[in-house]
Every structure is written in structure tokens, then in C-alpha cells.
Write a protein that holds these residues in place. Structure first.
Motif, PDB file in Angstrom:
ATOM      1  N   ARG A   1       2.028  -9.977   0.580  1.00  0.00           N
ATOM      2  CA  ARG A   1       1.151  -9.606   0.973  1.00  0.00           C
ATOM      3  C   ARG A   1      -0.640  -9.831  -0.229  1.00  0.00           C
ATOM      4  NH1 ARG A   1      -0.910  -5.036   4.750  1.00  0.00           N
ATOM      5  NH2 ARG A   1      -3.342  -5.327   5.434  1.00  0.00           N
TER       6      ARG A   1
ATOM      7  N   GLN B   1      -5.293  -4.564  11.151  1.00  0.00           N
ATOM      8  CA  GLN B   1      -4.381  -3.745   9.934  1.00  0.00           C
ATOM      9  C   GLN B   1      -4.893  -2.851   8.438  1.00  0.00           C
ATOM     10  OE1 GLN B   1      -2.159  -3.717   6.857  1.00  0.00           O
ATOM     11  NE2 GLN B   1      -0.633  -1.896   7.395  1.00  0.00           N
TER      12      GLN B   1
ATOM     13  N   GLY C   1       2.321   7.172  12.140  1.00  0.00           N
ATOM     14  CA  GLY C   1       1.117   6.421  12.780  1.00  0.00           C
ATOM     15  C   GLY C   1       0.509   5.461  11.656  1.00  0.00           C
TER      16      GLY C   1
ATOM     17  N   PHE D   1       0.466  -1.007   0.203  1.00  0.00           N
ATOM     18  CA  PHE D   1       0.139   0.232  -0.278  1.00  0.00           C
ATOM     19  C   PHE D   1       0.883   1.262   0.316  1.00  0.00           C
ATOM     20  CE2 PHE D   1      -1.972   2.910   3.024  1.00  0.00           C
ATOM     21  CZ  PHE D   1      -3.055   3.820   2.190  1.00  0.00           C
ATOM     22  N   ALA D   2       1.743   1.104   0.838  1.00  0.00           N
ATOM     23  CA  ALA D   2       2.709   2.581   1.116  1.00  0.00           C
ATOM     24  C   ALA D   2       3.690   2.665   0.123  1.00  0.00           C
ATOM     25  CB  ALA D   2       3.305   2.391   2.964  1.00  0.00           C
TER      26      ALA D   2
ATOM     27  N   TYR E   1       5.642  -7.172  16.155  1.00  0.00           N
ATOM     28  CA  TYR E   1       5.868  -5.729  15.811  1.00  0.00           C
ATOM     29  C   TYR E   1       6.731  -4.836  15.839  1.00  0.00           C
ATOM     30  CZ  TYR E   1       4.409  -2.533  12.425  1.00  0.00           C
ATOM     31  OH  TYR E   1       4.661  -1.385  11.100  1.00  0.00           O
TER      32      TYR E   1
ATOM     33  N   LYS F   1      10.538  -3.111  14.425  1.00  0.00           N
ATOM     34  CA  LYS F   1      10.875  -2.212  13.784  1.00  0.00           C
ATOM     35  C   LYS F   1      11.554  -1.170  14.616  1.00  0.00           C
ATOM     36  CE  LYS F   1       8.997  -0.914  10.551  1.00  0.00           C
ATOM     37  NZ  LYS F   1       9.020  -0.932   8.981  1.00  0.00           N
TER      38      LYS F   1
ATOM     39  N   ASP G   1      13.057 -11.538  -2.527  1.00  0.00           N
ATOM     40  CA  ASP G   1      12.296 -11.536  -0.957  1.00  0.00           C
ATOM     41  C   ASP G   1      13.507 -10.934  -0.414  1.00  0.00           C
ATOM     42  OD1 ASP G   1      12.136 -12.590   1.718  1.00  0.00           O
ATOM     43  OD2 ASP G   1      11.117 -14.028   0.859  1.00  0.00           O
ATOM     44  N   ILE G   2      13.729  -9.796   0.304  1.00  0.00           N
ATOM     45  CA  ILE G   2      14.097  -9.223   1.557  1.00  0.00           C
ATOM     46  C   ILE G   2      14.909 -10.357   1.969  1.00  0.00           C
ATOM     47  CG2 ILE G   2      13.721  -6.323   0.607  1.00  0.00           C
ATOM     48  CD1 ILE G   2      13.228  -6.165   3.702  1.00  0.00           C
TER      49      ILE G   2
ATOM     50  N   LEU H   1      -1.580   4.754   8.356  1.00  0.00           N
ATOM     51  CA  LEU H   1      -1.295   4.908   6.973  1.00  0.00           C
ATOM     52  C   LEU H   1      -3.076   4.831   6.887  1.00  0.00           C
ATOM     53  CD1 LEU H   1       1.911   4.299   5.909  1.00  0.00           C
ATOM     54  CD2 LEU H   1       1.131   6.369   6.400  1.00  0.00           C
TER      55      LEU H   1
ATOM     56  N   HIS I   1      11.551 -11.261   9.085  1.00  0.00           N
ATOM     57  CA  HIS I   1      10.581 -10.588   8.168  1.00  0.00           C
ATOM     58  C   HIS I   1      11.396  -8.976   8.479  1.00  0.00           C
ATOM     59  CE1 HIS I   1       8.760 -12.575   4.878  1.00  0.00           C
ATOM     60  NE2 HIS I   1       7.748 -13.271   6.314  1.00  0.00           N
TER      61      HIS I   1
ATOM     62  N   ASP J   1       9.603  -7.117  -4.392  1.00  0.00           N
ATOM     63  CA  ASP J   1       8.348  -7.057  -3.010  1.00  0.00           C
ATOM     64  C   ASP J   1       8.309  -8.514  -3.547  1.00  0.00           C
ATOM     65  OD1 ASP J   1       5.493  -7.323  -2.343  1.00  0.00           O
ATOM     66  OD2 ASP J   1       5.960  -5.460  -2.457  1.00  0.00           O
TER      67      ASP J   1
HETATM   68  N1  LIG Z   1      -0.197   0.662   7.472  1.00  0.00           N
HETATM   69  C1  LIG Z   1       0.432   1.280   7.965  1.00  0.00           C
HETATM   70  O1  LIG Z   1      -0.900   1.855   8.768  1.00  0.00           O
HETATM   71  C2  LIG Z   1       1.772   1.834   8.714  1.00  0.00           C
HETATM   72  C3  LIG Z   1       1.808   2.152   9.717  1.00  0.00           C
HETATM   73  C4  LIG Z   1       3.224   3.148  10.448  1.00  0.00           C
HETATM   74  C5  LIG Z   1       4.304   2.177   9.676  1.00  0.00           C
HETATM   75  N2  LIG Z   1       3.877   1.074   8.164  1.00  0.00           N
HETATM   76  C6  LIG Z   1       5.179   0.694   7.662  1.00  0.00           C
HETATM   77  O2  LIG Z   1       5.203   0.940   6.592  1.00  0.00           O
HETATM   78  C7  LIG Z   1       5.837  -0.413   5.932  1.00  0.00           C
HETATM   79  C8  LIG Z   1       4.569  -0.244   4.427  1.00  0.00           C
HETATM   80  O3  LIG Z   1       3.312  -0.538   5.080  1.00  0.00           O
HETATM   81  P1  LIG Z   1       2.296  -0.866   3.812  1.00  0.00           P
HETATM   82  O4  LIG Z   1       0.910  -0.637   5.214  1.00  0.00           O
HETATM   83  O5  LIG Z   1       2.146  -0.459   2.925  1.00  0.00           O
HETATM   84  O6  LIG Z   1       2.519  -2.126   4.230  1.00  0.00           O
HETATM   85  P2  LIG Z   1       1.801  -3.724   3.414  1.00  0.00           P
HETATM   86  O7  LIG Z   1       1.301  -4.828   3.766  1.00  0.00           O
HETATM   87  O8  LIG Z   1       0.691  -2.911   2.330  1.00  0.00           O
HETATM   88  O9  LIG Z   1       3.208  -3.640   2.012  1.00  0.00           O
HETATM   89  C9  LIG Z   1       4.483  -4.237   2.378  1.00  0.00           C
HETATM   90  C10 LIG Z   1       5.183  -4.958   1.376  1.00  0.00           C
HETATM   91  O10 LIG Z   1       5.718  -5.581   1.881  1.00  0.00           O
HETATM   92  C11 LIG Z   1       5.997  -6.980   1.249  1.00  0.00           C
HETATM   93  N3  LIG Z   1       7.095  -7.963   1.904  1.00  0.00           N
HETATM   94  C12 LIG Z   1       7.248  -7.819   2.926  1.00  0.00           C
HETATM   95  N4  LIG Z   1       7.560  -8.944   3.649  1.00  0.00           N
HETATM   96  C13 LIG Z   1       8.421  -8.853   2.560  1.00  0.00           C
HETATM   97  C14 LIG Z   1       9.477  -9.685   2.059  1.00  0.00           C
HETATM   98  N5  LIG Z   1      10.907  -9.856   3.372  1.00  0.00           N
HETATM   99  N6  LIG Z   1      10.441  -9.468   1.034  1.00  0.00           N
HETATM  100  C15 LIG Z   1       9.683  -8.555  -0.237  1.00  0.00           C
HETATM  101  N7  LIG Z   1       9.138  -7.759  -0.009  1.00  0.00           N
HETATM  102  C16 LIG Z   1       8.554  -8.145   1.301  1.00  0.00           C
HETATM  103  C17 LIG Z   1       4.438  -7.316   0.669  1.00  0.00           C
HETATM  104  O11 LIG Z   1       4.247  -8.197  -0.098  1.00  0.00           O
HETATM  105  C18 LIG Z   1       3.576  -5.915   0.755  1.00  0.00           C
HETATM  106  O12 LIG Z   1       4.138  -6.098  -0.867  1.00  0.00           O
HETATM  107  C19 LIG Z   1       6.139  -1.255   6.576  1.00  0.00           C
HETATM  108  O13 LIG Z   1       7.511  -1.053   7.187  1.00  0.00           O
HETATM  109  C20 LIG Z   1       5.111  -0.913   7.672  1.00  0.00           C
HETATM  110  O14 LIG Z   1       5.227  -1.217   9.056  1.00  0.00           O
HETATM  111  C21 LIG Z   1       3.144   0.888   8.122  1.00  0.00           C
END
Ligand SMILES: NC(=O)c1ccc[n+]([C@@H]2O[C@H](COP(=O)([O-])OP(=O)(O)OC[C@H]3O[C@@H](n4cnc5c(N)ncnc54)[C@H](O)[C@@H]3O)[C@@H](O)[C@H]2O)c1
Length: 373
Positions: A37, A234, A221, A11-12, A193, A197, A58-59, A223, A99, A33
Motif C-alpha cells: 500500500r 478506499q 464499517g 492505516f489501521a 472484496y 473477507k 508478505d503473508i 475507518l 492477498h 507488512d
Molecule cells: N479502512 C477501512 O475503512 C476498513 C473498513 C473495514 C475493514 N477494514 C479492514 O481493516 C484492515 C486494514 O485496513 P486499512 O484501512 O488499514 O488498509 P491499509 O491498506 O491502510 O493497510 C493494509 C496493510 O496491509 C499491507 N498488506 C496488504 N497485503 C499484504 C500482504 N499480502 N502481506 C503483507 N502485508 C500486506 C499493506 O501494505 C498495508 O500496509 C483490512 O483487513 C481491511 O479489510 C478496513
């Protein structure tokens, strides 16, 4: 500028990648990616069609990173972002750490090798749960609000605030009506979690100082926005609005079952100008750890969100479950004043347009929840 975005189909990551392409002339983006997810696969081809070199990898796997071209900056958006990860019976604690922390270590090694800067999307979940869970609150307009009768009750200074760090934070209280500052305690328990982080933050700073590359930690916060892969644990705003639009069962959980728990929210596209500023001025002497959030003006409770849904989408019933939910807290709003002073950043999109774009997305994509769960 060569940029590597991890979790680019998330998403982000996907929204930020699009925003950077639009607003940062000359940027060349590579993305990685694993598509773990559900729903992230829907962003793969559209991002490639924009000219982004998106690799499925995969990271956790060092070889997948070794195959990537060199970059000037890494923006880490790859994680399992659920506060229930590791305790939900679906993922193990070890998986979560592989992860979120193991992956970060591989990225820091990549930054060391390529002398790339590192930006971590961190989280408000690094803040200590017990002082937040026991925060004195009152219900005003169907939402919790902290009671500030004795401000000295909330000193909770973080153990990681060093006077030697360039800091705009030293004079700020840990908690005020504007929200939690970076001074708030990060002592455990903060959830597995949150710990993954927090450890990533610490290692990123350590690597940056030891191997001399710039590091920025943006503690976000909640998103929210259209296209989020919303689940109950989530992506709550997206989950709630999509479920309401479909008249699927919804429940207020914990804290008396009234849905008074409050969160602020931020649209990820609002982070783009901050990232451009941070990547454009690597040497700026400001605190590397900053809250980046929607703040009190973009905060609401689930009960208030339900009122909004009722107005926008029509009637629906919400059940109550008074059993507590693990790691839940009554009020989580971040004070982003410090990032405003350091980088001139502030959120642009307030809550109502964020909710409206999710509602429109829900109307256009009635099967979204099946796709993402
Ligand atoms: N969504 C929120 O509310 C929020 C709030 C604060 C911080 N964050 C942080 O922002 C970042 C993005 O969150 P998001 O909401 O987009 O989550 P999301 O799940 O939509 O996106 C995460 C992406 O990472 C990929 N991924 C996961 N593990 C992986 C790996 N080992 N190798 C490669 N790709 C991998 C997933 O396939 C997914 O596409 C995260 O680090 C999260 O901790 C999110």
C-alpha cells in the motif's frame, strides 16, 4: 503477551499497534507488512523506533510467516481493502484473493501451529448488496435515510446465523434505524472484496473450531482518521478532505449525483480497548462475529461532508456524475449494539474530531495524496 500484527504499516494496523503498546502493559509486538500500500512505508521506521519488531514480508508467502516468532494472538490487518479491487483494472480478482484469502489461510495455519488466537478485521462489505441497493430511502438534511414504513420489508436474515452459536443476536432485527445488525443477509453479490473477507471469516471460524484456538471477527464499517492513505475507492473521508484542502477536482458519483450516500465512520484507535478485552478473555461465550462501527451518531453523507469542508476549509466546487459506481449503496450504517453487550465496547471518538484531525493532517501534509496514490 506476544502479538503478531499483519498489515502493521497500514492505516489501521499502525494506529492499533501504537494504541496497544500504550494501553496493554507487557505486550510485545511483532509486525509484518509487504508495504504494497502506497504510503505504508512511512510507518515502518516510526514503528520500529517504538521497539516493535517490524518485518517487511508478505503473508502470501508461507516462508515469510515461518520465519516469525511464536505469538499468543494474531491480529490480521493485512488486506487489499478496496471494494473495487479485482474490477478496477489495476488488480486482478486472483491477486485480491491471494492477498485477502490466501494470506488469511497462511495465518490460520500459523495459528494452528502456534496455538495462537486469531482476530480478523473484517468489513461491513460482507453484507448483501441487492437489499441495500434497493433500500427505500428519503433525503433528509442532504443525506439519505431509510424509510421504515414497513419493517417486515427488511427481514434479510443471514444464512450464517446458527442457533447453536452462543448468540446475543437472535432477537435483533436485521435492519433498524440504528443500522444493520449481524443478522443482515450476507448472500452474494457482496463484491469480490466482500467475498474475500466473508470466506476469511468462515475459514477462521472453521479452523478455530477444528484446531481449538479462539477466533474473533470484528466487522468494521468505514475507518477514518489522520494518516489514512485516502483514495476515492478506499479511505473516502481522508481522500475528500485532502482533495478539498488542495482544491482538487471532486465528484458526487451515482444515485442522482447529489452525494446523499451515507456511511458511518470509526477511528481505529477506538478498536484498541475491544481488542484488549477480547485477547484478555479468550473463552468468553459471546458471538464471535460482531459489528464494530461508529453507528448513526457518526454517520454522514458526502454532501454533508462537503458542507463541513466548506465551513472548515473554504469554498470549493463539487461536480456531479449520475453514472452508477459498482457496488455502491445509498446507506451503510452498522448497529454495534451486540458488541456493546458482549464486550462493553462503544465508539469513543465521534465524527467531528475525526474530521478535524484529518483536516489538520491535510494542512500539515499538503503532498499527502501524491504520496499515497
Ligand atoms: N479502512 C477501512 O475503512 C476498513 C473498513 C473495514 C475493514 N477494514 C479492514 O481493516 C484492515 C486494514 O485496513 P486499512 O484501512 O488499514 O488498509 P491499509 O491498506 O491502510 O493497510 C493494509 C496493510 O496491509 C499491507 N498488506 C496488504 N497485503 C499484504 C500482504 N499480502 N502481506 C503483507 N502485508 C500486506 C499493506 O501494505 C498495508 O500496509 C483490512 O483487513 C481491511 O479489510 C478496513
Amino acid at each position: 503477551m506476544l502479538l503478531l500484527i499483519t498489515g502493521i504499516c497500514g492505516f489501521a494496523g499502525s494506529i492499533i499497534a501504537r494504541g496497544l503498546l500504550e494501553h496493554l502493559p507487557g505486550v510485545k509486538i511483532t509486525g509484518i507488512d509487504s508495504l504494497i500500500r502506497k504510503g505504508s512505508e512511512t510507518n515502518l521506521e516510526p514503528l520500529r523506533a517504538l521497539g516493535i519488531d517490524v518485518r517487511v514480508g508478505d503473508i502470501r508467502n508461507e516462508q515469510d510467516l515461518a520465519d516469525l516468532p511464536s505469538a499468543d494472538w494474531v491480529l490480521d490487518c493485512a488486506a487489499n481493502p478496496s471494494v473495487l479491487a479485482g474490477v478496477d483494472g489495476k488488480t486482478s480478482a486472483k491477486d485480491l484473493l491471494d492477498h485477502n484469502l490466501g494470506g488469511t489461510i497462511h495465518l490460520l495455519e500459523y495459528c494452528r501451529r502456534h496455538k495462537a488466537g486469531f482476530i480478523l478485521l473484517s468489513t461491513s462489505r460482507v453484507y448483501s448488496i441487492p437489499p441495500l441497493a434497493s433500500l427505500p430511502v428519503e433525503v433528509v438534511n442532504n443525506a439519505y435515510r431509510p424509510v421504515f414504513s414497513s419493517p417486515s420489508a427488511f427481514p434479510q436474515l443471514s444464512t450464517d446465523t446458527h442457533s447453536s452459536r452462543p448468540s446475543t443476536l437472535v432477537s435483533r432485527p436485521a435492519l433498524s434505524p440504528l443500522g444493520l445488525t449481524e443478522q443482515f443477509s450476507t448472500l452474494p453479490p457482496i463484491s469480490l472484496y466482500g467475498s474475500s473477507k466473508k470466506c476469511s471469516e468462515l475459514l477462521a471460524l472453521e479452523y478455530g473450531m477444528t484446531f481449538d484456538f479462539p477466533v474473533r471477527i470484528n466487522r468494521c464499517g468505514v475507518l477514518a482518521g489522520a494518516g489514512q492513505f485516502g483514495k476515492a475507492d478506499q479511505g473516502i473521508f481522508s481522500f475528500w478532505i485532502h482533495s478539498w484542502a488542495r482544491r482538487l477536482p471532486l465528484k458526487f458519483i451515482g444515485f442522482g449525483g447529489g452525494g446523499h450516500q451515507v456511511r458511518d465512520c470509526l477511528h481505529p484507535r477506538d478498536i484498541v480497548p475491544l481488542l484488549i478485552a477480547q485477547m484478555g478473555d479468550a473463552g468468553r461465550k459471546v458471538d464471535p462475529i460482531l459489528n464494530v462501527s461508529g453507528g448513526v451518531e457518526s454517520a454522514m453523507s458526502l454532501a454533508q461532508l462537503s458542507e463541513w469542508c466548506r465551513e472548515r476549509l473554504g469554498p470549493h466546487q463539487v461536480a456531479s456524475d449520475t453514472n452508477p459506481r459498482p457496488f455502491d449503496i445509498p446507506w451503510m450504517v452498522l448497529d454495534s449494539s451486540a458488541v456493546g453487550e458482549a464486550w462493553g465496547w462503544m465508539p469513543r471518538t465521534l465524527m467531528p474530531p475525526i474530521l478535524e484531525e484529518i483536516a489538520q493532517h491535510a494542512e500539515q501534509n499538503p503532498d499527502w495524496l501524491e504520496l499515497v496514490s
